[in-house]
Design an enzyme around this catalytic site. Sequence first.
Site, PDB file in Angstrom:
ATOM      1  N   GLU A 508       0.824  -1.214   0.000  1.00 61.86           N
ATOM      2  CA  GLU A 508       0.000   0.000   0.000  1.00 61.86           C
ATOM      3  C   GLU A 508       0.856   1.262   0.000  1.00 61.86           C
ATOM      4  O   GLU A 508       0.497   2.256  -0.608  1.00 61.86           O
ATOM      5  CB  GLU A 508      -0.944  -0.020   1.204  1.00 61.86           C
ATOM      6  N   THR A 619     -11.024   8.977 -13.117  1.00 67.66           N
ATOM      7  CA  THR A 619     -10.093   8.368 -12.163  1.00 67.66           C
ATOM      8  C   THR A 619     -10.502   6.960 -11.751  1.00 67.66           C
ATOM      9  O   THR A 619      -9.736   6.276 -11.077  1.00 67.66           O
ATOM     10  CB  THR A 619      -9.938   9.272 -10.923  1.00 67.66           C
TER      11      THR A 619
END
Length: 641
Positions: A508, A619
Amino acid sequence: MTTPALLPLSGRRIPPLNLGPPSFPHHRATLRLSEKFILLLILSAFITLCFGAFFFLPDSSKHKRFDLGLEDVLIPHVDAGKGAKNPGVFLIHGPDEHRHREEEERLRNKIRADHEKALEEAKEKLRKSREEIRAEIQTEKNKVVQEMKIKENKPLPPVPIPNLVGIRGGDPEDNDIREKREKIKEMMKHAWDNYRTYGWGHNELRPIARKGHSPNIFGSSQMGATIVDALDTLYIMGLHDEFLDGQRWIEDNLDFSVNSEVSVFEVNIRFIGGLLAAYYLSGEEIFKIKAVQLAEKLLPAFNTPTGIPWAMVNLKSGVGRNWGWASAGSSILAEFGTLHMEFIHLSYLTGDLTYYKKVMHIRKLLQKMDRPNGLYPNYLNPRTGRWGQYHTSVGGLGDSFYEYLLKAWLMSDKTDHEARKMYDDAIEAIEKHLIKKSRGGLTFIGEWKNGHLEKKMGHLACFAGGMFALGADGSRADKAGHYLELGAEIARTCHESYDRTALKLGPESFKFDGAVEAVAVRQAEKYYILRPEVIETYWYLWRFTHDPRYRQWGWEAALAIEKYCRVNGGFSGVKDVYSSTPTHDDVQQSFFLAETLKYLYLLFSGDDLLPLDHWVFNTEAHPLPVLHLANTTLSGNPAVR
């Protein structure tokens, strides 16, 4: 019924009996006087009662009016008018009077018949069972709901659809590339089929538990986020039966009049973006209608002192609020700054400038504000119009704001020069203050926090490699080559973050601190939740360079996802990419179908499928067509003219 008990004798007032010998004559005289007095009282009371009854009798005219009120309303009685030449003589006479009386009698008979019919219907209702009455009530409710759906789904005014190029095709000539593309399609089929079986209608899927999953960004309602998010991917891959399944669910079940608090940002990019893309690709009107319905539900979020929208809004009440963890009750830059593409298309399709005005107001406000070091902080208070904590990031909280500045320019057919200037200014500040090189030669994008640079890069920031490549053409001072190279360097760094794990999947976030480079340190940063940003950058760089390394890196990622994230019930994220025996998080994210698999499929497709000079991806990877008009005025839109 229980019989009430008699009052006890001790509770009654009974005068005592006089048992002594009476004085008889005196007693009779006393009785006689008492009897006369009592009779007189009774007579007086009777007279008073009669007089009072006569006095309080109701007015007969009022009684008559009450008794015949219905007829007075429905049947016009014939009276002598005040203005008649001969008072006391009826205005209607002769044959007309006779005809009027016949009509009056017919009307009376009709009233009686209707009254008797109503009584019979009431008696019939009373004779029905409770279940029958409930069934009739439910039938009426269903009828009303159906009528409302028909009204809601009324077609919007027709608007010329932009020239759509490349919605089909992209078949690769190379057999190896074709096989890889087919494998990605099979992965999409596996993800969709299991969602269809175990999570249909829910927002997402728990593939191991084999049940639906609803994160708080979508509220408590089953809004079918995966269905809406995956539609355009299904269409592009030619999975038309699956696409039609999703379309039918949306037609029958997608309802935005629910008491549910949702993220304005997430439902905009996933739902409105997904519905608009599905509309442009398929031409099905229902997708446009649903997109507009949802957009109307989001508008109350803009009711703030500054016009900066709340992060969350209740779709039913319109009440908005911000995330509790956000700095000083602020709105988030990446959220209120990622509405432009969808809202411009909404104004284009509806002719309603409201959406256009909302996003342009946000832009104007941001242009007026001071920016420390030319950087946009991630937090802005919607009440005061002031920045919150000075934290700037191209990753989480800031990322898609910069992306949408560039894409607003591209979507306007490169006529929105204001957006391009804001993008160029921001990128220059980012390159000056946030982009650094590690000791090992890896280019990374750090985060600015309270006056110092944190040498950490998030997976979300890896999208920037593709953004730099996409924005290279048209950059200042003929720096196209520079920004294309910068995009390639970011892609290499993000690939290293994948390659340095046991699973060949990226964490992450990862740090560049001393000997540690492109590696996650904290346990909470070691997970991979099927994110698309690295593969997205590979695809953009493949389109602009055709360097085979990007297809090679993309295939490595696809194989790792297939090996470590695929389970019998779909695909799941993993909690530790540095462990060779990963633990799954049991969530199949909707963006895995919307973005990750779509970008992989496009990576192994020809450039004629959704060419970038005709399409701009939001997006969430939903393709929207370039609008050949100046989006600062929408003057080219016939619906607006």
